[in-house]
Motif scaffolding. Structure first.
Motif, short mmCIF file in Angstrom:
data_model
loop_
_atom_site.label_atom_id
_atom_site.label_comp_id
_atom_site.label_asym_id
_atom_site.label_seq_id
_atom_site.Cartn_x
_atom_site.Cartn_y
_atom_site.Cartn_z
N GLU A 142 24.48 -3.06 -14.41
CA GLU A 142 24.52 -2.58 -15.68
C GLU A 142 25.44 -1.22 -16.11
O GLU A 142 25.28 -0.50 -16.65
CB GLU A 142 22.97 -1.42 -15.80
N THR A 144 28.43 0.62 -17.16
CA THR A 144 28.95 0.70 -18.82
C THR A 144 30.34 0.73 -18.89
O THR A 144 31.24 0.88 -17.84
CB THR A 144 28.02 1.84 -19.51
N ILE A 145 30.81 0.52 -20.36
CA ILE A 145 32.30 0.76 -20.39
C ILE A 145 32.87 2.22 -20.02
O ILE A 145 33.91 2.29 -19.39
CB ILE A 145 32.69 0.67 -22.07
N ASN A 146 31.91 3.31 -20.22
CA ASN A 146 32.35 4.54 -19.71
C ASN A 146 32.60 4.84 -18.23
O ASN A 146 33.22 5.25 -17.74
CB ASN A 146 31.28 5.55 -20.01
N ASP A 147 31.57 4.06 -17.42
CA ASP A 147 31.61 3.87 -16.02
C ASP A 147 32.90 3.35 -15.43
O ASP A 147 33.68 3.82 -14.81
CB ASP A 147 30.84 3.16 -15.47
N GLU A 159 27.52 10.61 -19.64
CA GLU A 159 27.07 9.87 -20.37
C GLU A 159 25.71 9.81 -20.65
O GLU A 159 25.01 10.00 -19.72
CB GLU A 159 27.82 8.48 -19.99
N VAL A 162 21.45 6.43 -21.05
CA VAL A 162 21.68 4.90 -20.76
C VAL A 162 20.66 4.34 -19.86
O VAL A 162 20.19 4.94 -19.17
CB VAL A 162 23.26 4.82 -19.85
N ASP A 164 19.04 1.46 -17.25
CA ASP A 164 19.34 0.41 -16.33
C ASP A 164 17.92 0.31 -15.77
O ASP A 164 16.82 0.42 -16.33
CB ASP A 164 20.33 1.14 -15.33
N THR A 168 15.96 5.44 -17.82
CA THR A 168 17.04 5.75 -18.71
C THR A 168 17.35 7.26 -18.19
O THR A 168 16.49 8.05 -18.10
CB THR A 168 16.13 5.90 -20.16
#
Length: 324
Positions: A142, A144-147, A159, A162, A164, A168
């Motif tokens: 899971e 994310t783009i931020n990760d 962030e 989110v 997973d 949340t």
């Protein structure tokens, strides 16, 4: 000139009606302006509180990251071979200790990234064998783009919410770098439950937002009283303030009560979860000790022929004694 029963001409009645409608329109416009302003200020208060809490969440994440020995983290391979090694268990204990320092933190973990940009877990704060544990090498599907951005730029970030497989979260991400080379070694993550985060934001926003609404109601009441055209129609100021202030007071008390109830339930849940984890760890420790004891007894039986013979003949002798 023809007058009505009230002593006013038709023209006078029209003028009075027009003035009355204008006065009501002005009061309604003032109320709408105050309502919009109140909603805007409430949103701004919540936004600033959330922003401040996100900045504060980075501070403990940085402290946990600085407490880790970079040389130890570099020895982790991110594979199953790490599980059970002294370095792996030592870092896991450090993360678990940091997590136990505050009931707000649910997970603390280290992540790595492979050349194909796959993000995986190096180690986390959960007990070995726990249902929520992310063992070494487990892929973070899971991510994310931020990760990915934190790995790319080496810039800390907060962030969320989110979602997973574990829930949340609001997550603080802090990069770990090699002080000698400046290379990024891992990223430390610290998760807070998003629902609890929302209640914390509400708890810190209610006092200021409630105070703003009280000021706005007072201002709106004064504006309405000032624009009243007929003195006879102006009610005492305290009567005008009574209902709206009572409503705001009830909302504030109810909001505080609801927030406190949620926070108390959260503390109870977290305490129960922590006690359950401790009991689970103790049970696994006892079972491991008993297993070692039974294994030692078994090894002794295998090595001692006389002891095995004594155990075989003991029931026969007891039987003989019983028959006598």
């Amino acid at each position: 000139m023809r007058k009505t029963a009230g002593g006013l001409t038709p023209t006078g009645q029209t003028t009075r009606l027009t003035a009355l409608l204008q006065g009501r329109g002005q009061r309604l416009a003032a109320l709408l302006v105050m309502l919009v302003l109140g909603l805007l200020l409430t949103w701004l208060t919540v936004y600033r509180t959330d922003h401040r809490m996100r900045a504060n969440l980075q501070q403990p994440a940085h402290l946990v990251a600085r407490a880790l020995d970079v040389a130890d983290v570099k020895q982790l391979t991110g594979t199953e071979a790490d599980c059970g090694t002294p370095i792996y268990l030592q870092i896991k204990d450090q993360l678990a200790s940091s997590k136990s320092s505050s009931e707000s933190y649910r997970f603390i973990y280290l992540m790595g990234r492979r050349p194909d940009t796959t993000i995986f877990f190096l180690v986390d704060s959960e007990p070995v064998g726990s249902e929520d544990e992310s063992p070494a090498g487990q892929v973070f599907e899971e991510a994310t783009i931020n990760d990915q951005r934190v790995f790319d730029t080496g810039t800390p970030s907060v962030e969320g919410p989110v979602t997973d497989r574990w829930g949340t979260w609001i997550s603080a991400l802090v990069p770990l770098t090699d002080p000698a080379t400046g290379d990024l070694i891992a990223v430390l993550g610290m998760d807070m439950d998003a629902a609890m985060w929302t209640w914390d934001v509400a708890a810190q926003s209610i006092p200021l937002a409630g105070g703003l609404w009280v000021v706005l109601i007072l201002t709106a009441t004064l504006v309405i009283a000032t624009h009243s055209r007929a003195a006879a129609s102006v009610k005492p100021l305290q009567n005008r303030l009574l209902i709206p202030l009572a409503i705001v007071l009830l909302l504030l008390v109810g909001g505080f009560g609801l927030v406190l109830l949620k926070l108390e339930r959260r503390n109870v849940d977290q305490s129960s979860r922590r006690e359950l984890d401790e009991v689970s760890i103790d049970l696994r420790t006892v079972l491991a000790d008993q297993t070692e004891t039974l294994d030692a007894v078994g090894q002794a039986l295998l090595r001692d022929a006389d002891l095995r013979m004594a155990l075989r003949t003991r029931p026969h002798r007891c039987g003989q004694m019983g028959r006598q």
